[in-house]
Motif scaffolding. Structure first.
Motif, PDB file in Angstrom:
ATOM      1  N   ILE A 279       0.831  -1.183   0.087  1.00 58.42           N
ATOM      2  CA  ILE A 279       0.078   0.060  -0.197  1.00 58.42           C
ATOM      3  C   ILE A 279       0.688   1.392   0.057  1.00 58.42           C
ATOM      4  O   ILE A 279       0.408   2.355  -0.195  1.00 58.42           O
ATOM      5  CB  ILE A 279      -1.028   0.043   1.337  1.00 58.42           C
ATOM      6  N   VAL A 280       2.000   1.113   0.211  1.00 57.62           N
ATOM      7  CA  VAL A 280       3.083   2.167   0.146  1.00 57.62           C
ATOM      8  C   VAL A 280       4.116   1.682  -0.801  1.00 57.62           C
ATOM      9  O   VAL A 280       4.684   0.674  -0.932  1.00 57.62           O
ATOM     10  CB  VAL A 280       4.031   2.300   1.365  1.00 57.62           C
ATOM     11  N   GLY A 281       4.155   2.672  -2.106  1.00 53.86           N
ATOM     12  CA  GLY A 281       4.980   2.136  -3.255  1.00 53.86           C
ATOM     13  C   GLY A 281       5.516   3.269  -4.098  1.00 53.86           C
ATOM     14  O   GLY A 281       5.087   4.679  -3.841  1.00 53.86           O
ATOM     15  N   LYS A 282       6.247   3.032  -4.895  1.00 56.13           N
ATOM     16  CA  LYS A 282       6.768   3.986  -5.905  1.00 56.13           C
ATOM     17  C   LYS A 282       6.086   4.026  -7.273  1.00 56.13           C
ATOM     18  O   LYS A 282       5.431   3.244  -7.761  1.00 56.13           O
ATOM     19  CB  LYS A 282       8.312   3.988  -6.089  1.00 56.13           C
ATOM     20  N   PHE A 283       6.586   4.996  -8.060  1.00 55.88           N
ATOM     21  CA  PHE A 283       5.896   5.120  -9.467  1.00 55.88           C
ATOM     22  C   PHE A 283       6.431   4.028 -10.376  1.00 55.88           C
ATOM     23  O   PHE A 283       7.467   3.716 -10.072  1.00 55.88           O
ATOM     24  CB  PHE A 283       6.468   6.516 -10.241  1.00 55.88           C
ATOM     25  N   GLY A 284       5.490   3.332 -10.943  1.00 47.47           N
ATOM     26  CA  GLY A 284       5.685   2.110 -11.596  1.00 47.47           C
ATOM     27  C   GLY A 284       5.929   0.666 -10.990  1.00 47.47           C
ATOM     28  O   GLY A 284       6.211  -0.146 -11.466  1.00 47.47           O
ATOM     29  N   ASP A 285       5.830   0.892  -9.612  1.00 51.63           N
ATOM     30  CA  ASP A 285       5.673  -0.170  -8.759  1.00 51.63           C
ATOM     31  C   ASP A 285       4.344  -1.198  -9.357  1.00 51.63           C
ATOM     32  O   ASP A 285       3.418  -0.776  -9.760  1.00 51.63           O
ATOM     33  CB  ASP A 285       5.676  -0.092  -7.402  1.00 51.63           C
ATOM     34  N   THR A 286       4.463  -2.491  -9.046  1.00 46.17           N
ATOM     35  CA  THR A 286       3.313  -3.271  -9.283  1.00 46.17           C
ATOM     36  C   THR A 286       2.604  -3.783  -7.924  1.00 46.17           C
ATOM     37  O   THR A 286       3.307  -3.960  -6.881  1.00 46.17           O
ATOM     38  CB  THR A 286       3.665  -4.779  -9.860  1.00 46.17           C
TER      39      THR A 286
ATOM     40  N   PHE B  84      -3.420   4.767  -0.758  1.00 45.47           N
ATOM     41  CA  PHE B  84      -2.100   4.282  -1.289  1.00 45.47           C
ATOM     42  C   PHE B  84      -1.289   5.573  -1.022  1.00 45.47           C
ATOM     43  O   PHE B  84      -1.524   6.888  -0.860  1.00 45.47           O
ATOM     44  CB  PHE B  84      -1.936   4.295  -2.826  1.00 45.47           C
ATOM     45  N   GLN B  85      -0.054   5.249  -0.523  1.00 44.97           N
ATOM     46  CA  GLN B  85       1.106   6.271   0.001  1.00 44.97           C
ATOM     47  C   GLN B  85       2.237   6.128  -0.764  1.00 44.97           C
ATOM     48  O   GLN B  85       3.071   5.128  -0.935  1.00 44.97           O
ATOM     49  CB  GLN B  85       1.029   6.078   1.522  1.00 44.97           C
ATOM     50  N   LEU B  86       2.714   7.268  -1.509  1.00 42.05           N
ATOM     51  CA  LEU B  86       4.186   7.304  -2.191  1.00 42.05           C
ATOM     52  C   LEU B  86       5.156   7.265  -1.044  1.00 42.05           C
ATOM     53  O   LEU B  86       4.949   7.981   0.163  1.00 42.05           O
ATOM     54  CB  LEU B  86       4.209   8.599  -2.914  1.00 42.05           C
ATOM     55  N   PRO B  87       6.341   6.915  -1.182  1.00 43.78           N
ATOM     56  CA  PRO B  87       7.180   6.921  -0.217  1.00 43.78           C
ATOM     57  C   PRO B  87       7.738   8.317  -0.114  1.00 43.78           C
ATOM     58  O   PRO B  87       7.761   9.158  -0.731  1.00 43.78           O
ATOM     59  CB  PRO B  87       8.539   6.160  -0.866  1.00 43.78           C
ATOM     60  N   THR B  88       7.801   8.846   1.297  1.00 48.00           N
ATOM     61  CA  THR B  88       8.429  10.301   1.724  1.00 48.00           C
ATOM     62  C   THR B  88      10.013  10.282   1.622  1.00 48.00           C
ATOM     63  O   THR B  88      10.647   9.522   2.031  1.00 48.00           O
ATOM     64  CB  THR B  88       8.073  10.716   2.994  1.00 48.00           C
ATOM     65  N   PRO B  89      10.327  11.245   0.876  1.00 54.20           N
ATOM     66  CA  PRO B  89      11.924  11.295   0.417  1.00 54.20           C
ATOM     67  C   PRO B  89      12.272  11.980   1.857  1.00 54.20           C
ATOM     68  O   PRO B  89      11.929  12.634   2.791  1.00 54.20           O
ATOM     69  CB  PRO B  89      12.143  12.359  -0.570  1.00 54.20           C
ATOM     70  N   GLU B  90      13.795  11.555   1.944  1.00 55.92           N
ATOM     71  CA  GLU B  90      14.587  11.933   3.277  1.00 55.92           C
ATOM     72  C   GLU B  90      15.823  12.406   2.884  1.00 55.92           C
ATOM     73  O   GLU B  90      16.636  11.728   2.041  1.00 55.92           O
ATOM     74  CB  GLU B  90      14.474  10.739   4.270  1.00 55.92           C
TER      75      GLU B  90
END
Length: 773
Positions: free
Chosen positions: A238-245, A309-315
């Motif tokens: 439920i947390v993923g990046k662009f293009g993830d499946t 759905f949650q995109l990962p948070t940059p650090e």
């Protein structure tokens, strides 16, 4: 009663083989003997009688046909009806009815007849392979019987499922059968009169559908068939990046990718695999928000997953180096960056930087040229989210390592150092608070020209400002020019006005208008040599612009160039004006004037108020001791041309006069000797020139700038040596030609300012120069 043989005997094909042909022929022979024997028996009885009785239209379509017969002793093998659209029965259709014990012939014709069409029919019986018919009758059809649906194999299903429909009257030999789900036609796999096997349409429009079976204009209805609603049980991850499946588990999904629509907020994703209980989808590249609800549309219905759905948070974990200069490469380490360079943005303050490398944990970027401050936060944008480092990026201040110490104005020099802005005009360079532009350079060298000034200290402090950083060179520059601009803001505008400046009692004076064009009054201006400021003093009389001012060292005298020939005296100590004895000669404009041994000499000039102008060559001496005038020797050289606005200076009680030329041959210079009252020609000036100014300093005479006859303004300075009787050109006065200016000497230095500047004149100069011999 007649009969009509409508069914000829069938020919029987025999396959005869050599080995058993007689065995095959024997049964056939026996059958033929029986048939012949029966025919002979039937011929003993009369022909059967057949009666066509009636045709009754059914309440829901179809028609009930009835008739009967008398066998007359014969054996009846078949009964029924034949019907056609014409009375000749050209295209007849035979309907076989069931044999009855009471000799009734009955048949319900449910399909194969069209509405409002007239049909002809007649009953028949068959005996001994012969048909016997009743009379012909007719009926007008109300159409075939409407189909009826009793049930379906499943009241719930999915798009493209196979469904069985049970009922009757589904088949009509004359018309095609259709199955509709509401208004959408379904593909039929197979059908008979009681069962239809079909597919739920791909383009079905409704979740709940009325099923209809249509045969021509007759319809049977069933309510209702309902599409299953999709169910989402889990989405992983439920947390993923662009293009993830992502794997979506649940039930009642469509098995065709194109019929499952998965939205992340408003953005549709790509479905790459579809099964009834699972879907695989790609996270879209163009999400509008880092947190989005996932909405599935399947079986014409939407379902929303309960967890967004949650995109990962940059650090950002580190930035190295944190102190750098323009175009240096900076490495940013952390987590959840995008692997594609284009997916990330990096800002230094408000300025976007160029990224040169990207992976999930590392970004490399160059310090942008357009920084707005030396200390700025660094911000990374990835996955539609922002991460700011906890420490500001700090620009390395510029360093000045070397500048030539001794310079001239307008000299091209190089400032050597480090960490300058690579775009050279972004480096704000000031020389003694005068902004200058780089003409060339790079991050280590800046080429500039020393400005003309003002340099009142004859020294210059060099500073470089880069954004909010200011660095100052530790050594002042020495300005080596003999003539140095010490001010560029004269409070008055001097252009061909009261000729020339005068020095009395160690104070310098100029008469001119104020710098504002709204004020056309003349004022007396006094120099403060300590800071090159000027005091404004009023005049107690109106003054003509062609008047002249001359000093005998103690006081100042003004010849007013008016018809009354007023002559005024000013005491610099008391600041008092006194009107003295009037000038005895004719009124004249811009006459030659000088002082010898405390006395004032005025002569020559021209009267511009008459046309043509009147030239004067006479001269008068004013005695300051007796307040009286006496005429002296007249100037007689080239008297056919008028000479005005001459330059004069006095050395060892001898006056020198020249310039003021109105003809190309007037380059002569003269000395006046009071002891002998005579004019003696000295060394010629280099050219015929007018609109010059002059002064005496340390026993030498100086003539500055001016305009050669039929020429352009100049910026040169010439020194006259009375002992050698020659002229020597010395340093130019700045780099701007000028004329109609003023000059004087004071306390061992000379000064010059005002006038019209540039070769063609026009603009008035407000600059002021100091000369150190």
């Amino acid at each position: 009663m007649t009969y009509h043989e409508t069914r000829p005997y069938h020919e029987i094909g025999l396959r005869v083989y050599n080995m058993n042909k007689y065995i095959h022929l024997l049964p056939i022979s026996i059958l033929l003997l029986v048939f012949i024997s029966c025919n002979k028996d039937d011929e003993k009885y009369p022909e059967p009688e057949v009666f066509t009785l009636s045709a009754m239209i059914g309440s829901n379509g179809g028609v009930y046909l009835s008739g009967n017969y008398t066998s007359t002793g014969r054996e009846i093998s078949e009964t029924g009806f034949t019907y056609s659209k014409d009375s000749l029965f050209t295209d007849e259709i035979i309907l076989n009815s069931e044999m009855s014990s009471d000799n009734e012939i009955e048949y319900f014709l449910s399909y194969g007849i069209d509405e409002d069409v007239k049909y002809f029919f007649k009953a028949f019986v068959k005996s001994s392979d012969k048909y016997f018919y009743g009379n012909t009758k007719s009926f007008i059809s109300d159409g075939s019987v409407a189909p009826e649906i009793y049930s379906i194999s499943n009241n719930f299903g999915h798009i493209a499922d196979t469904l069985e429909i049970y009922g009757k009257n589904f088949k009509d030999i004359n018309h095609q059968t259709f199955v509709d789900f509401s208004d959408i036609n379904a593909p039929i796999i197979s059908l008979n009169d009681t069962i239809i096997l079909c597919k739920v349409p791909l383009d079905i429009n409704n979740v709940i559908n009325e099923i209809r079976v249509r045969v021509y204009n007759r319809v049977g209805y069933y309510s209702s068939f309902t599409l299953f609603g999709p169910i989402i049980e889990t989405i992983n991850p439920i947390v993923g990046k662009f293009g993830d499946t992502l794997l979506i588990n649940g039930n009642h999904f469509d098995t065709d990718n194109s019929r499952n629509k998965v939205l992340f907020g408003n953005i549709q994703s790509t479905v790459i695999e579809s099964q009834r209980e699972s879907l695989k989808v790609l996270v879209p590249e163009n999400l509008e928000s880092p947190v989005e609800l996932i909405i599935l549309n399947a079986q014409l219905q939407n379902v929303t997953y309960h967890t967004p759905f949650q995109l990962p948070t940059p650090e950002i974990n580190s930035i190295s180096p944190l102190n750098a200069t323009f175009r240096d490469e900076i490495t940013i380490t952390g987590n959840n960056f995008q692997a594609e360079i284009s997916g990330n943005k990096i800002y230094f303050g408000n300025i976007e930087a160029t990224i040169t490398y990207a992976d999930r944990n590392t970004l490399k970027v160059t310090v942008p040229d357009d920084l707005e401050s030396s200390s700025v936060p660094v911000k990374v944008l990835a996955y539609l989210q922002e991460a700011v480092f906890n420490e500001n990026f700090q620009l390395i201040p510029p360093e000045i390592n070397f500048i030539p110490e001794n310079v001239y104005t307008d000299q091209l020099i190089t400032i050597q150092g480090s960490y300058f802005h690579p775009i050279i005009n972004r480096n704000i360079i000031t020389i003694e608070n005068i902004k200058v532009n780089s003409v060339a350079g790079d991050a280590q060298n800046l080429n500039i020209r020393i400005p003309m000034g003002p340099f009142p200290r004859r020294k210059a402090k060099v500073e470089i400002q880069l954004l909010d950083l200011v660095v100052e060179y530790e050594i002042d520059l020495n300005i080596l020019d003999a003539w140095v601009m010490v001010s560029d803001n004269l409070p008055f505008r001097y252009w061909r006005f009261i000729n020339n400046a005068a020095v009395a009692n160690d104070k310098a004076f100029v008469i001119a208008h104020a710098s504002s064009y709204d004020d056309n009054n003349f004022y007396l201006w006094r120099l403060n040599p300590d800071d090159f400021s000027w005091d404004q003093l009023t005049l107690p009389f109106s003054i003509h612009w062609t008047a002249v001012m001359v000093s005998n060292g103690d006081k100042i005298y003004i010849y007013n160039a008016e018809n009354d020939n007023d002559f005024w005296e000013f005491d610099p100590i008391t600041e008092q004006w006194s009107q003295m004895a009037a000038y005895p000669g004719a009124k004249r404009d811009l006459p030659t004037h000088f002082s010898i041994n405390g006395d004032i000499y005025i002569g020559m000039g021209a009267d511009y108020d008459v046309i043509p102008a009147v030239n004067y060559w006479d001269f008068f001496k004013y005695s300051t001791a007796t307040n009286s005038w006496n005429q002296i020797a007249e100037f007689t050289y080239q008297t056919q041309f008028y000479r005005a606005e001459t330059s004069t200076f006095t050395i060892n009680n001898i006056a020198y006069m020249g310039n003021g030329a109105t003809n190309t041959g007037m380059f002569d210079y003269w000395s006046y000797h009071p002891d002998t009252d005579e004019w003696i020609r000295v060394a010629d000036f280099p050219d015929a020139r007018l609109y010059t100014a002059s002064f005496e300093l340390n026993g030498f005479g100086y003539t500055t700038c001016g305009t050669p006859v039929a020429g352009s303004n100049t910026k040169d300075c010439w020194r006259y040596d009375p002992l050698m009787d020659n002229w020597t050109q010395i340093e130019d006065i700045g780099n701007i030609p000028r004329a109609n200016h003023f000059s004087f000497s004071l306390n061992g230095k000379a000064y010059l300012g005002g006038g019209e500047i540039y070769p063609s004149g026009g603009d008035q100069g407000f600059d002021f120069y100091e000369y150190l011999p």
